[in-house]
Design a protein around this motif. Structure first.
Motif, PDB file in Angstrom:
ATOM      1  N   ASN A  42       0.823  -1.212   0.000  1.00 22.13           N
ATOM      2  CA  ASN A  42       0.000   0.000   0.000  1.00 22.13           C
ATOM      3  C   ASN A  42       0.856   1.262   0.000  1.00 22.13           C
ATOM      4  N   PHE A  43       1.948   1.205   0.742  1.00 23.67           N
ATOM      5  CA  PHE A  43       2.811   2.388   0.862  1.00 23.67           C
ATOM      6  C   PHE A  43       3.405   2.759  -0.497  1.00 23.67           C
ATOM      7  N   ILE A  44       3.984   1.771  -1.180  1.00 21.24           N
ATOM      8  CA  ILE A  44       4.584   2.029  -2.488  1.00 21.24           C
ATOM      9  C   ILE A  44       3.507   2.296  -3.531  1.00 21.24           C
ATOM     10  N   ASN A  45       2.398   1.578  -3.437  1.00 20.88           N
ATOM     11  CA  ASN A  45       1.307   1.757  -4.399  1.00 20.88           C
ATOM     12  C   ASN A  45       0.751   3.175  -4.351  1.00 20.88           C
ATOM     13  N   ASP A  46       0.637   3.717  -3.148  1.00 16.17           N
ATOM     14  CA  ASP A  46       0.130   5.077  -2.998  1.00 16.17           C
ATOM     15  C   ASP A  46       1.037   6.076  -3.707  1.00 16.17           C
ATOM     16  N   LEU A  47       2.350   5.906  -3.535  1.00 11.87           N
ATOM     17  CA  LEU A  47       3.297   6.795  -4.215  1.00 11.87           C
ATOM     18  C   LEU A  47       3.239   6.581  -5.731  1.00 11.87           C
ATOM     19  N   LYS A  48       3.121   5.339  -6.124  1.00 13.83           N
ATOM     20  CA  LYS A  48       3.119   5.019  -7.559  1.00 13.83           C
ATOM     21  C   LYS A  48       1.920   5.629  -8.264  1.00 13.83           C
ATOM     22  N   HIS A  49       0.764   5.553  -7.626  1.00 14.38           N
ATOM     23  CA  HIS A  49      -0.442   6.058  -8.273  1.00 14.38           C
ATOM     24  C   HIS A  49      -0.559   7.576  -8.188  1.00 14.38           C
ATOM     25  N   SER A  50      -0.071   8.149  -7.097  1.00 13.08           N
ATOM     26  CA  SER A  50      -0.190   9.601  -6.960  1.00 13.08           C
ATOM     27  C   SER A  50       0.864  10.354  -7.768  1.00 13.08           C
ATOM     28  N   HIS A  51       1.972   9.692  -8.076  1.00  8.67           N
ATOM     29  CA  HIS A  51       3.052  10.376  -8.799  1.00  8.67           C
ATOM     30  C   HIS A  51       3.440   9.676 -10.094  1.00  8.67           C
ATOM     31  N   ILE A  53       5.098   6.930 -10.810  1.00 11.15           N
ATOM     32  CA  ILE A  53       6.526   6.657 -10.815  1.00 11.15           C
ATOM     33  C   ILE A  53       6.833   5.446 -11.694  1.00 11.15           C
ATOM     34  N   PRO A  54       7.963   5.473 -12.392  1.00 11.94           N
ATOM     35  CA  PRO A  54       8.345   4.340 -13.241  1.00 11.94           C
ATOM     36  C   PRO A  54       8.913   3.198 -12.397  1.00 11.94           C
ATOM     37  N   PRO A  55       9.082   2.016 -12.997  1.00 11.71           N
ATOM     38  CA  PRO A  55       9.604   0.864 -12.245  1.00 11.71           C
ATOM     39  C   PRO A  55      10.963   1.113 -11.600  1.00 11.71           C
ATOM     40  N   THR A  56      11.830   1.896 -12.247  1.00  8.36           N
ATOM     41  CA  THR A  56      13.157   2.154 -11.660  1.00  8.36           C
ATOM     42  C   THR A  56      13.045   2.889 -10.332  1.00  8.36           C
ATOM     43  N   VAL A  57      12.131   3.839 -10.240  1.00  3.67           N
ATOM     44  CA  VAL A  57      11.929   4.570  -8.995  1.00  3.67           C
ATOM     45  C   VAL A  57      11.275   3.674  -7.953  1.00  3.67           C
ATOM     46  N   GLU A  58      10.338   2.859  -8.386  1.00  2.00           N
ATOM     47  CA  GLU A  58       9.703   1.923  -7.460  1.00  2.00           C
ATOM     48  C   GLU A  58      10.752   0.995  -6.839  1.00  2.00           C
ATOM     49  N   GLU A  59      11.723   0.588  -7.621  1.00  2.00           N
ATOM     50  CA  GLU A  59      12.766  -0.309  -7.118  1.00  2.00           C
ATOM     51  C   GLU A  59      13.610   0.354  -6.029  1.00  2.00           C
ATOM     52  N   VAL A  60      14.001   1.616  -6.250  1.00  4.95           N
ATOM     53  CA  VAL A  60      14.849   2.267  -5.241  1.00  4.95           C
ATOM     54  C   VAL A  60      14.045   2.606  -3.985  1.00  4.95           C
ATOM     55  N   LEU A  61      12.755   2.906  -4.145  1.00  8.15           N
ATOM     56  CA  LEU A  61      11.906   3.125  -2.972  1.00  8.15           C
ATOM     57  C   LEU A  61      11.781   1.835  -2.160  1.00  8.15           C
ATOM     58  N   THR A  62      11.657   0.729  -2.860  1.00  6.17           N
ATOM     59  CA  THR A  62      11.557  -0.555  -2.178  1.00  6.17           C
ATOM     60  C   THR A  62      12.862  -0.888  -1.457  1.00  6.17           C
ATOM     61  N   GLU A  63      13.991  -0.613  -2.103  1.00  2.34           N
ATOM     62  CA  GLU A  63      15.292  -0.815  -1.449  1.00  2.34           C
ATOM     63  C   GLU A  63      15.379   0.002  -0.166  1.00  2.34           C
ATOM     64  N   ALA A  64      14.954   1.268  -0.208  1.00  2.00           N
ATOM     65  CA  ALA A  64      15.017   2.135   0.972  1.00  2.00           C
ATOM     66  C   ALA A  64      14.094   1.616   2.075  1.00  2.00           C
ATOM     67  N   TRP A  65      12.928   1.122   1.683  1.00  6.09           N
ATOM     68  CA  TRP A  65      11.986   0.554   2.669  1.00  6.09           C
ATOM     69  C   TRP A  65      12.645  -0.604   3.413  1.00  6.09           C
ATOM     70  N   TRP A  66      13.241  -1.513   2.649  1.00  8.69           N
ATOM     71  CA  TRP A  66      13.827  -2.695   3.292  1.00  8.69           C
ATOM     72  C   TRP A  66      15.085  -2.339   4.078  1.00  8.69           C
ATOM     73  N   TRP A  67      15.741  -1.237   3.731  1.00  8.29           N
ATOM     74  CA  TRP A  67      16.848  -0.747   4.569  1.00  8.29           C
ATOM     75  C   TRP A  67      16.299  -0.338   5.928  1.00  8.29           C
ATOM     76  N   LEU A  68      15.163   0.363   5.936  1.00  9.36           N
ATOM     77  CA  LEU A  68      14.536   0.758   7.200  1.00  9.36           C
ATOM     78  C   LEU A  68      14.186  -0.468   8.040  1.00  9.36           C
ATOM     79  N   VAL A  69      13.696  -1.501   7.370  1.00 10.49           N
ATOM     80  CA  VAL A  69      13.341  -2.727   8.087  1.00 10.49           C
ATOM     81  C   VAL A  69      14.597  -3.401   8.638  1.00 10.49           C
ATOM     82  N   ARG A  70      15.630  -3.530   7.802  1.00 13.35           N
ATOM     83  CA  ARG A  70      16.849  -4.221   8.218  1.00 13.35           C
ATOM     84  C   ARG A  70      17.528  -3.536   9.394  1.00 13.35           C
ATOM     85  N   GLU A  71      17.491  -2.207   9.418  1.00 17.42           N
ATOM     86  CA  GLU A  71      18.149  -1.462  10.484  1.00 17.42           C
ATOM     87  C   GLU A  71      17.235  -1.211  11.681  1.00 17.42           C
TER      88      GLU A  71
END
Length: 245
Positions: A42-51, A53-71
């Motif tokens: 839902n978090f990424i989907n909201d950004l994707k639909h409101s802005h 965003i292309p798949p490349t941006v979705e990928e880096v947003l997902t990487e940042a999300w999982w960094w938050l989880v890992r740390e």
């Protein structure tokens, strides 16, 4: 800069490392979540639909999300599978320096000695560089005393010089030339005297890059101690918290 501004400047966004982008995601999570829990979809989907965003941006947003989880800034609920901001994440957002963990790239955790990582990485991540450096060199002092089995009364630079004394130090390497043994004793004594002792007695202003260099030095010293530790000397677990004394 809000994540929305970055989404309008996708060249800049794509150039950011995950930890640099993560702070923007964490702030958006706090500011836009009507509920305290959120799903990655839902978090990424909201950004994707409101802005759009292309798949490349979705990928880096997902990487940042999982960094938050890992740390440990965002945690997954065991009951629902949704995510919420952890205590560490809330402390980061409520601190005077909520974007400090952008500097984590200066200090790769996987390169650190485990004892240094455990005690110094969390305060470094929060931007508390003074505590991070103090904790690192306190662990060095604890390790040297444990490995050398010297008296509790010996502290700081005196302990280092005695443990690595070129003539009879329990942690000296007799296969090294005397000058090198002496130099190593000076290195340990100088490091403790320069980086632990000042933090014990007064406030010290330390920049992120300086703190990372100091902590890496402490990690290097810890590995030297490990290599010199006699078989009968058992490694001591790090202290629960870095007490200043």
């Amino acid at each position: 800069m809000p994540i929305e501004d970055l989404l309008h400047d996708q060249t800049t966004l794509l150039a950011l490392e995950p930890e640099e982008l993560a702070v923007h995601l964490l702030e958006r999570f706090r500011n836009t979540s009507a509920e305290t829990r959120q799903s990655l979809h839902n978090f990424i989907n909201d950004l994707k639909h409101s802005h759009r965003i292309p798949p490349t941006v979705e990928e880096v947003l997902t990487e940042a999300w999982w960094w938050l989880v890992r740390e440990g800034f965002v945690v997954e609920s065991t009951s629902s599978g949704w995510f919420y901001i952890s205590r560490r994440g809330k402390r980061a957002l409520e601190s005077n320096n909520p974007i400090a963990f952008r500097h984590v790239r200066l200090l790769p955790r996987e390169s650190l000695h485990p004892a240094i990582s455990e005690k110094s990485f969390p305060p470094f991540l929060r931007g508390d560089y003074e505590t991070a450096v103090f904790a690192a060199f306190k662990e060095v002092e604890i390790a040297v005393r444990s490995a050398s089995q010297l008296a509790e009364q010996l502290v700081g630079s005196d302990l280092m010089r005695r443990a690595f004394h070129e003539g009879n130090g329990p942690l000296r390497d007799p296969n090294q030339p005397p000058a090198e043994r002496e130099a190593l004793a000076h290195l340990f004594a100088g490091a403790i005297g320069s980086y632990k002792n000042p933090n014990s007695h007064r406030r010290v202003q330390i920049e992120p890059d300086e703190a990372a260099e100091m902590i890496n030095l402490a990690s290097h010293l810890m590995r030297i101690v490990d290599a010199r530790r006699p078989p009968h000397a058992v490694a001591v677990a790090p202290a629960v918290a870095p007490e200043r004394r």
